[in-house]
Scaffold this motif. Structure first.
Motif, PDB file in Angstrom:
ATOM      1  N   MET A 177     127.832  -3.211 -36.107  1.00 50.15           N
ATOM      2  CA  MET A 177     128.038  -2.123 -35.146  1.00 50.15           C
ATOM      3  C   MET A 177     128.747  -0.934 -35.788  1.00 50.15           C
ATOM      4  O   MET A 177     128.929   0.098 -35.150  1.00 50.15           O
ATOM      5  CB  MET A 177     128.835  -2.609 -33.940  1.00 50.15           C
ATOM      6  CG  MET A 177     130.261  -3.037 -34.217  1.00 50.15           C
ATOM      7  SD  MET A 177     130.369  -4.500 -35.278  1.00 50.15           S
ATOM      8  CE  MET A 177     129.839  -5.784 -34.150  1.00 50.15           C
ATOM      9  N   TYR A 189     123.381   4.298 -39.454  1.00 45.59           N
ATOM     10  CA  TYR A 189     123.369   5.665 -39.992  1.00 45.59           C
ATOM     11  C   TYR A 189     123.252   5.729 -41.505  1.00 45.59           C
ATOM     12  O   TYR A 189     123.672   6.708 -42.119  1.00 45.59           O
ATOM     13  CB  TYR A 189     124.604   6.460 -39.530  1.00 45.59           C
ATOM     14  CG  TYR A 189     124.874   6.345 -38.049  1.00 45.59           C
ATOM     15  CD1 TYR A 189     123.940   6.783 -37.117  1.00 45.59           C
ATOM     16  CD2 TYR A 189     126.045   5.759 -37.576  1.00 45.59           C
ATOM     17  CE1 TYR A 189     124.164   6.648 -35.762  1.00 45.59           C
ATOM     18  CE2 TYR A 189     126.279   5.622 -36.221  1.00 45.59           C
ATOM     19  CZ  TYR A 189     125.336   6.066 -35.316  1.00 45.59           C
ATOM     20  OH  TYR A 189     125.567   5.921 -33.975  1.00 45.59           O
ATOM     21  N   ASN A 206     121.464   0.359 -36.749  1.00 43.44           N
ATOM     22  CA  ASN A 206     120.538   1.261 -36.087  1.00 43.44           C
ATOM     23  C   ASN A 206     120.607   2.667 -36.666  1.00 43.44           C
ATOM     24  O   ASN A 206     121.510   2.989 -37.414  1.00 43.44           O
ATOM     25  CB  ASN A 206     120.896   1.320 -34.598  1.00 43.44           C
ATOM     26  CG  ASN A 206     121.036  -0.063 -33.992  1.00 43.44           C
ATOM     27  OD1 ASN A 206     120.051  -0.723 -33.703  1.00 43.44           O
ATOM     28  ND2 ASN A 206     122.268  -0.538 -33.852  1.00 43.44           N
ATOM     29  N   TYR A 207     119.648   3.471 -36.263  1.00 36.73           N
ATOM     30  CA  TYR A 207     119.668   4.912 -36.558  1.00 36.73           C
ATOM     31  C   TYR A 207     119.753   5.198 -38.055  1.00 36.73           C
ATOM     32  O   TYR A 207     120.575   5.999 -38.498  1.00 36.73           O
ATOM     33  CB  TYR A 207     120.819   5.589 -35.796  1.00 36.73           C
ATOM     34  CG  TYR A 207     120.685   5.417 -34.303  1.00 36.73           C
ATOM     35  CD1 TYR A 207     119.768   6.177 -33.581  1.00 36.73           C
ATOM     36  CD2 TYR A 207     121.435   4.461 -33.620  1.00 36.73           C
ATOM     37  CE1 TYR A 207     119.603   5.991 -32.212  1.00 36.73           C
ATOM     38  CE2 TYR A 207     121.271   4.267 -32.257  1.00 36.73           C
ATOM     39  CZ  TYR A 207     120.362   5.030 -31.563  1.00 36.73           C
ATOM     40  OH  TYR A 207     120.193   4.846 -30.216  1.00 36.73           O
ATOM     41  N   THR A 261     117.116  -0.310 -33.505  1.00 33.67           N
ATOM     42  CA  THR A 261     116.927   0.909 -32.707  1.00 33.67           C
ATOM     43  C   THR A 261     117.093   2.203 -33.496  1.00 33.67           C
ATOM     44  O   THR A 261     117.948   2.279 -34.378  1.00 33.67           O
ATOM     45  CB  THR A 261     117.993   0.893 -31.574  1.00 33.67           C
ATOM     46  OG1 THR A 261     117.681  -0.173 -30.677  1.00 33.67           O
ATOM     47  CG2 THR A 261     118.019   2.192 -30.786  1.00 33.67           C
ATOM     48  N   TRP A 266     114.395   6.506 -38.171  1.00 37.03           N
ATOM     49  CA  TRP A 266     113.368   7.507 -38.460  1.00 37.03           C
ATOM     50  C   TRP A 266     112.777   7.204 -39.831  1.00 37.03           C
ATOM     51  O   TRP A 266     113.486   7.223 -40.833  1.00 37.03           O
ATOM     52  CB  TRP A 266     113.966   8.920 -38.422  1.00 37.03           C
ATOM     53  CG  TRP A 266     114.156   9.390 -37.011  1.00 37.03           C
ATOM     54  CD1 TRP A 266     115.031   8.890 -36.095  1.00 37.03           C
ATOM     55  CD2 TRP A 266     113.433  10.434 -36.359  1.00 37.03           C
ATOM     56  NE1 TRP A 266     114.893   9.555 -34.890  1.00 37.03           N
ATOM     57  CE2 TRP A 266     113.926  10.517 -35.030  1.00 37.03           C
ATOM     58  CE3 TRP A 266     112.426  11.301 -36.747  1.00 37.03           C
ATOM     59  CZ2 TRP A 266     113.437  11.439 -34.095  1.00 37.03           C
ATOM     60  CZ3 TRP A 266     111.942  12.226 -35.823  1.00 37.03           C
ATOM     61  CH2 TRP A 266     112.433  12.284 -34.513  1.00 37.03           C
ATOM     62  N   LYS A 299     118.091 -10.256 -25.415  1.00 35.30           N
ATOM     63  CA  LYS A 299     119.549 -10.418 -25.485  1.00 35.30           C
ATOM     64  C   LYS A 299     119.955 -11.176 -26.747  1.00 35.30           C
ATOM     65  O   LYS A 299     120.726 -12.144 -26.700  1.00 35.30           O
ATOM     66  CB  LYS A 299     120.056 -11.158 -24.243  1.00 35.30           C
ATOM     67  CG  LYS A 299     119.787 -10.390 -22.963  1.00 35.30           C
ATOM     68  CD  LYS A 299     119.931 -11.247 -21.735  1.00 35.30           C
ATOM     69  CE  LYS A 299     119.467 -10.502 -20.502  1.00 35.30           C
ATOM     70  NZ  LYS A 299     119.386 -11.350 -19.320  1.00 35.30           N
ATOM     71  N   MET A 313     117.323  -8.104 -32.849  1.00 37.44           N
ATOM     72  CA  MET A 313     117.352  -7.183 -31.722  1.00 37.44           C
ATOM     73  C   MET A 313     115.946  -6.571 -31.561  1.00 37.44           C
ATOM     74  O   MET A 313     115.181  -6.463 -32.516  1.00 37.44           O
ATOM     75  CB  MET A 313     118.348  -6.059 -31.972  1.00 37.44           C
ATOM     76  CG  MET A 313     119.769  -6.531 -32.229  1.00 37.44           C
ATOM     77  SD  MET A 313     120.616  -7.099 -30.731  1.00 37.44           S
ATOM     78  CE  MET A 313     122.050  -7.899 -31.466  1.00 37.44           C
ATOM     79  N   ASP A 330     113.001   2.947 -29.753  1.00 41.84           N
ATOM     80  CA  ASP A 330     113.303   4.328 -30.135  1.00 41.84           C
ATOM     81  C   ASP A 330     113.139   4.585 -31.634  1.00 41.84           C
ATOM     82  O   ASP A 330     113.867   5.403 -32.204  1.00 41.84           O
ATOM     83  CB  ASP A 330     114.728   4.700 -29.693  1.00 41.84           C
ATOM     84  CG  ASP A 330     114.909   4.543 -28.194  1.00 41.84           C
ATOM     85  OD1 ASP A 330     114.093   5.085 -27.448  1.00 41.84           O
ATOM     86  OD2 ASP A 330     115.849   3.850 -27.771  1.00 41.84           O
ATOM     87  N   VAL A 331     112.208   3.899 -32.245  1.00 42.50           N
ATOM     88  CA  VAL A 331     111.955   4.111 -33.676  1.00 42.50           C
ATOM     89  C   VAL A 331     110.815   5.107 -33.832  1.00 42.50           C
ATOM     90  O   VAL A 331     109.826   5.058 -33.104  1.00 42.50           O
ATOM     91  CB  VAL A 331     111.621   2.768 -34.363  1.00 42.50           C
ATOM     92  CG1 VAL A 331     111.022   2.993 -35.743  1.00 42.50           C
ATOM     93  CG2 VAL A 331     112.877   1.908 -34.465  1.00 42.50           C
ATOM     94  N   VAL A 332     110.973   6.022 -34.764  1.00 42.16           N
ATOM     95  CA  VAL A 332     109.942   7.022 -35.051  1.00 42.16           C
ATOM     96  C   VAL A 332     109.393   6.776 -36.454  1.00 42.16           C
ATOM     97  O   VAL A 332     110.164   6.688 -37.415  1.00 42.16           O
ATOM     98  CB  VAL A 332     110.523   8.446 -34.958  1.00 42.16           C
ATOM     99  CG1 VAL A 332     109.467   9.475 -35.362  1.00 42.16           C
ATOM    100  CG2 VAL A 332     111.042   8.728 -33.552  1.00 42.16           C
ATOM    101  N   ARG A 363     109.403   2.170 -26.673  1.00 43.43           N
ATOM    102  CA  ARG A 363     109.711   3.586 -26.915  1.00 43.43           C
ATOM    103  C   ARG A 363     109.610   3.922 -28.404  1.00 43.43           C
ATOM    104  O   ARG A 363     110.424   4.661 -28.932  1.00 43.43           O
ATOM    105  CB  ARG A 363     111.106   3.941 -26.377  1.00 43.43           C
ATOM    106  CG  ARG A 363     111.285   3.727 -24.894  1.00 43.43           C
ATOM    107  CD  ARG A 363     112.588   4.311 -24.380  1.00 43.43           C
ATOM    108  NE  ARG A 363     113.763   3.795 -25.015  1.00 43.43           N
ATOM    109  CZ  ARG A 363     114.398   2.676 -24.666  1.00 43.43           C
ATOM    110  NH1 ARG A 363     113.976   1.963 -23.631  1.00 43.43           N
ATOM    111  NH2 ARG A 363     115.472   2.293 -25.319  1.00 43.43           N
ATOM    112  N   PHE A 397     109.784  14.819 -29.891  1.00 40.07           N
ATOM    113  CA  PHE A 397     111.198  15.169 -29.765  1.00 40.07           C
ATOM    114  C   PHE A 397     111.892  15.054 -31.121  1.00 40.07           C
ATOM    115  O   PHE A 397     111.796  14.032 -31.791  1.00 40.07           O
ATOM    116  CB  PHE A 397     111.860  14.218 -28.753  1.00 40.07           C
ATOM    117  CG  PHE A 397     113.334  14.447 -28.599  1.00 40.07           C
ATOM    118  CD1 PHE A 397     113.802  15.517 -27.846  1.00 40.07           C
ATOM    119  CD2 PHE A 397     114.258  13.613 -29.217  1.00 40.07           C
ATOM    120  CE1 PHE A 397     115.162  15.738 -27.712  1.00 40.07           C
ATOM    121  CE2 PHE A 397     115.612  13.826 -29.082  1.00 40.07           C
ATOM    122  CZ  PHE A 397     116.062  14.893 -28.332  1.00 40.07           C
ATOM    123  N   ASP A 398     112.547  16.101 -31.503  1.00 42.08           N
ATOM    124  CA  ASP A 398     113.316  16.154 -32.760  1.00 42.08           C
ATOM    125  C   ASP A 398     112.443  16.134 -34.011  1.00 42.08           C
ATOM    126  O   ASP A 398     112.969  15.986 -35.116  1.00 42.08           O
ATOM    127  CB  ASP A 398     114.342  14.996 -32.844  1.00 42.08           C
ATOM    128  CG  ASP A 398     115.743  15.452 -32.405  1.00 42.08           C
ATOM    129  OD1 ASP A 398     115.925  16.649 -32.137  1.00 42.08           O
ATOM    130  OD2 ASP A 398     116.647  14.600 -32.344  1.00 42.08           O
TER     131      ASP A 398
END
Lengths: 767, 767
Positions: free
Chosen positions: A217, A245, A266-267, A292, A295, A321, A328, A332-334, A373, A448-449
């Motif tokens: 996390m 990140y 994530n991210y 999640t 990019w 869960k 997980m 929201d992956v691009v 998504r 988006f973005d």
């Protein structure tokens, strides 16, 4: 005005004099001097380790430099300062620089070779290790785990280093996030040459791991950029991302058997990386996606033939869960503006789905959550041989938006029919591995973005020209994909010099022993026909080929020693061809060392007759063979066969990556002919490969208590075909693993029990 | 120069004229005009909703303003524009402002009252809702879930609003992070007045929820600052944080029965908040900590008497490798420079530990992981009555570093002996609820990143003066803790005017019916002695007291209607004292409505005799009583007793928060005397409170199939003492829940079965 200039010059001179004079530049020649120098070090100082071999040194480099005046520890001449034996280096403080050191001929007595920290309270910030080499500095016992570089603290950098040949357990480089002092670390791992890292067999062979599930996390912001991953084959994860990140930019993954895996966290940004595979290998993968907000943009995939976990883009199913350390859901992956050249079915979704195992696994292991998504847009697929199945879906694909992806073949799958458009286009070879379309495909989707995808693979702005795929045209002339000089040190010779194989003619046993000793790795021993009586083991610690001069009159090696005919040492590679091997029923034909098998061995046996041994091949715990091959050989009258079953910790490990048994005859092997074992359930690490084909087994297994002739428990990939089993007094020839697609093909079974299939193996969960 | 000035002025004038002229300011008087105006709106425009009642309007406010020229939708006069009936408002676009609207007398027909979005693709950014009121705009059916404000998109703001009286399911304000468009949202929820929000009973009564477990990995950056949480009693979580990097600053939690709970998500900042409790209540909590990396600084806790989950600082145990929606371990949390005045045992660690339940719960429910790498430093504890047990530990406290915390009492616990220092100091009252030490305590611990605790509770820099606790001396003169004018709208009257109770004398049944109707909420009906025959239910939809004029000659109400003597409506509060109630064996003495019990009712029965009813109290599904009290009353000859068992969805809900049965006699109640039920296991929401004390039960339960006299399945808090059970033909008097500390005390049991204790109740897991 003139006066002023003079004054200014004077002042500058003074300042420069002063600044030089106040810094201490000190050469040290031994450990005592070094530690003494370190104890007095202050900002701006330089400590120079004299050229030569530094043996058994444990350096604690502690100091407080400043941004303007860092403290440097350097080798006198890059490449001439080697650190050997039981040595390591820990640094702690601020603004420290380590450079020009070469670690070899040894291993760390602690758990790290270079560590940006001494303990959990004492670590380094704003520090840098550069222009260093860690070469084969691997633990004698492969199962002793260590890390070659550990990053703690913040703002540290590992650059222009070579890290080669780690063969023991543990990721090569590890970033830790355990504690607020280590998060938001902005470490840079850049311009390094990683690998080759040999196959390890099972997990814990990553080249880089950032964080772990327990700290997944945490915001990390580590940058892994412009590195060359050169045949990093340690395990399925070349890089295991386990925090948030992080950025992976412009790295080259060259013929590396694994993937960049977004395991936890994530991210992350994966931009501008190059994945180069190989027609012959299904082991080389691309990017495996879990979690999640990642990019994945501007990446270039060439010749990736991996499937499932190892496909060019593997998008996994998650566990509802999910426990912290499992899977997980992907959300929201691009994935945008990537290019896939000659990759087979590059898009694979719901990889790892195992809903059909819900009766044998607990709910917390069932990967039933499909990606949600997720956006796949502006990607380009080209295959010379048209690929009509560019997408493989192991579950429904209902949470992925496909927009403006283009392919040169007809998409015969029913997925992404409108979002993956067939279009007629050509590509040209621009450089080695680099293929670019002949024209831009301008019809891009603007999500988006998406304006943040500002440049292409080569850094060209997408503002005025924006094309589908990773590359905008025109590409600058003389663009290359790989420039090896950018990575690692300049001074370290990365490639071994080409060696011209020598042949040695051998006529008697003394010659055999002597010439084997003096032979260079790669040499060939040619044995005259006749009998060679040997009362001690032949040591194979290099690449050696032993063949009979006359195929029709095979040299006969009679062994009377008490251990093994051939002792397989670390790095030992033995090609044995057209030989007769005989034992006295008490030894092994081939055996690994009982300990300190620091590196893998290889064994290739061809057209050879083996008889009267206790065991054909004995491999001890912590030993690992890359390849074991018996081809067109006759093996008979041995108590036991090929024993590869000593990795019993249920940790996903095993004793050999590839086992080929082909075109051979086994007669009167009294117990199991082959016992090839992997314990522990962990679907994310894959391994064990058995090809058992065109063999004949007769009269084997009569003393085998399990009543099973061939044991391959837990081995993932098995080809079991065209064998003949005749008069073997056993119940079961083999139990194949249905879930992994194993099935007997075209075998002949006469009076020999049966071949069974167990759909879902019951295994101990590793996590 | 002069010429230039003139020109410039002219230009400015022109620009200003132009800019005014190009904006459309339009007043609309009905829904049609409004929607028409919206359809043409452009940057800079203002739409004014005319004063009056707007009924059943569903506004979709879509527009694209700019930073300089936002689009405004405003009420003509703040407080004079009410939106009523089945109404809602959704906004979508950029730079929109909504202001001066008052939602009341209705409820949303959709799932939101105000939504910063229309659907998952269409939402608002950079928009603001300000100076609005949502007042009791609650669903008729409490179990219909909605949110009053939903934030989607980015950079939106809810400020200076009042949100009062939400009594149905669902958080009042909800921030969504489902999709990349909604993360890193930097929403501001500031200067609002939240509450009162009544007790809901069970979960889903949060005032603010940010994210959910499924998006708990998302970076949110929502700021909740300078709000007044006024008796927000909906559930145990006033604020439920479920995402990362949110900030909670300078809010006041005033007598709110719950806590600010860091339920999911990490790295939040909780700085400068004020938690004010109340001597009488153990329900008002402070901050409950789960997960990683939070900084809890400069908060001021006054009079917090909560324990366990509701303690001033509750630090939970985590579940090893926790499922995404359960309890992650507490790691890397810093709690520094907080002040605790008159809080009982403010530091509670390993809250929620349940290792002893490992036989009845799955491993994925066992909270066995203690906090790790946590720092408690520079906190100040003061108790007028010395608190020798400032720390409660439900497990070992081995992962918490205590440094330079100070208390005025001797710490008799064996925890933090060196890190929690007893020191003699005094405090002075500086304002209501504000107590400050008489001198600074300067011995502060300086941990990693502690320099980021830059100011104190009142914004005073800690650079030159840095003191332990939330407050640096000197505090500016006339500092107050609470200034209610800062929060919510100015125009909305927050407090009901003081009403002077009237008494109405009643002599016969017609008068009773008539005066009950006309009575104002809060009034008292005084009944003359005698018999009142009533053939219809008396409706209690306000606060009414009914008493006999002469205590010794109680008025006797004989009911012959067919439903209930008293129909308890939403908001109905009935005090019944010194009355005789008689039924005809077919009705209920008291009953809730069968549906649309939008708000709670209360029932207080004292010195009253109830007989010959079918059921004493019948409460239907979705009905909720805040308090039910039978005191010093005789209840006899009824088929069944008090029925509070209709929340059977196993969702943690129940029918009454408090049930007091005291000093009363129950005789010949044929089935269960009390059936008070809560279903579903979720230890994080707490509730159901039963005080059963000093009663006598005789001859009850003879027709009860379960053979249990008093059923309290799943009710968390039970006082079961000093009762006498005599000649009740049942097997079991009650089954108490051992884990929750329930035990019978000093009861007398004669010929009436037994009181059982079940240590661990078997319940359906809610998650």
């Amino acid at each position: 005005m003139k006066k002023h200039t003079v004054l200014l010059s004077l002042t500058l001179l003074l300042l420069s004099f002063q600044s030089k004079s106040q810094f201490n530049i000190q050469k040290v020649t031994n450990s005592f001097e070094l530690q003494n120098a370190i104890s007095k070090v202050k900002a701006g100082d330089v400590i120079i380790m004299a050229n030569g071999i530094w043996k058994d040194v444990n350096i604690k480099f502690i100091g407080k430099g400043t941004k303007e005046n860092p403290i440097t520890l350097t080798g006198e001449t890059a490449g001439k300062v080697t650190i050997e034996g039981a040595s390591d280096l820990k640094l702690s403080g601020e603004y420290l620089i380590i450079k020009d050191l070469h670690f070899k001929n040894g291993y760390t007595p602690s758990s790290t070779v270079i560590q940006f920290g001494i303990d959990s309270k004492t670590f380094a910030n704003h520090s840098r290790v550069t222009n260093c080499v860690i070469e084969n500095f691997t633990q004698p016992n492969r199962e002793v785990s260590d890390h070659w570089v550990e990053l703690w603290g913040r703002y540290n950098q590992l650059d222009h280093c070579n890290l080669i040949g780690k063969s023991n357990f543990g990721p090569t480089v590890r970033v830790f996030l355990k504690g607020n002092e280590h998060i938001n670390n902005y470490h840079k791992i850049v311009y390094n040459h990683f690998g080759p890292r040999p196959r390890k067999g099972g997990p814990h062979g990553e080249t880089i791991q950032i964080g772990d599930s327990g700290t997944s996390m945490a915001p990390s912001y580590t940058s892994v950029a412009n590195n060359f991953f050169d045949r990093c084959n340690g395990e399925v994860e070349i890089i295991s991302n386990k925090s948030n990140y992080n950025e992976f930019r412009n790295n080259i993954f060259f013929e590396s058997e694994g993937s960049l895996v977004l395991r936890h966290g994530n991210y992350c940004t994966i931009d501008g990386n190059i994945f180069i595979g190989n027609e012959k290998s299904e082991f080389m993968g691309g990017i495996r996606v879990i979690n999640t907000g990642h990019w994945i943009t501007n990446n270039y995939f060439y010749n990736i033939k991996g499937k499932g976990f190892r496909s060019a883009l593997a998008v996994m199913n998650g566990i509802p869960k999910s426990p912290l350390n499992r899977y997980m859901q992907v959300t929201d992956v691009v994935v945008a503006n990537n290019t896939f050249i000659d990759c087979i079915s590059p898009f694979q979704f719901s990889v790892g789905v195992n809903i059909d195992k819900k009766d044998v696994l607990p709910p917390s292991e069932i990967r039933s959550e499909r990606p949600e998504r997720m956006i796949m847009a502006n990607n380009l697929i080209y295959n010379q041989t048209p690929d009509n199945y560019p997408i493989v879906a192991y579950d429904k694909v209902d949470g992925v938006l496909f927009k403006n992806n283009f392919t040169n073949a007809i998409n015969k799958t029913d997925i992404a029919n409108t979002g993956l458009v067939t279009t007629d286009f050509q590509i040209n070879k621009a450089a080695d591995y680099l293929y670019i379309p002949t024209k831009n495909q301008d019809d891009v989707y603007k999500g988006f973005d998406f304006d943040k995808i500002a440049t292409d693979l080569f850094g060209t702005s997408r503002k005025t020209q924006n094309s589908v795929g990773a590359i905008n045209l025109p590409v600058k002339p003389n663009t290359t994909l790989i420039n090896k000089t950018l990575y690692g040190t300049i001074w370290f010779v990365k490639e071994a010099p080409v060696y011209v194989t020598k042949t040695h003619h051998v006529t008697n046993n003394n010659e055999l022993i002597k010439k084997l000793k003096i032979a260079h790795s790669g040499d060939i021993l040619i044995l005259k026909a006749g009998v060679y009586k040997l009362d001690a083991s032949l040591v194979i610690n290099k690449n050696i080929t032993i063949i009979s001069k006359d195929k029709k009159r095979k040299a006969e090696l009679q062994f009377e020693g008490d251990k093994a005919a051939f002792d397989m040492h670390p790095k030992g590679v033995l090609y044995l061809e057209n030989i007769v091997l005989k034992g006295n029923k008490s030894q092994c034909a081939f055996a690994s060392l009982e300990k300190n098998m620091s590196q893998a061995f290889n064994l290739f046996v061809k057209n050879t007759e083996i008889s009267d041994f206790k065991t054909v091949l004995m491999v001890y715990k912590a030993s690992f063979a890359d390849t074991i091959s018996f081809d067109n050989s006759n093996i008979k009258n041995c108590s036991s066969g090929i024993v590869l079953n000593t990795e019993t910790d249920a940790g996903g490990d095993y004793n050999a990556e590839f086992v080929y048994i082909t075109n051979s005859k086994f007669d009167n092997i009294e117990s199991t002919v082959l016992d090839y074992y992997r314990g522990g359930y962990d679907e994310s690490t894959i391994g064990g490969n058995l090809i058992l084909k065109n063999n004949t087994f007769t009269n084997c297994g009569k003393a085998e208590k399990s009543k099973i002739l061939i044991q391959n428990q837990g081995i993932v990939n098995v080809d079991f075909s065209n064998n003949t089993f005749k008069n073997n007094p056993i119940d079961t020839i083999a139990i194949l693993w249905g879930e992994k697609g194993q099935k007997p093909v075209n075998n002949t079974v006469i009076n020999s029990g049966e071949i069974k299939i167990e759909q879902n193996l019951k295994q101990k969960l590793m996590y």
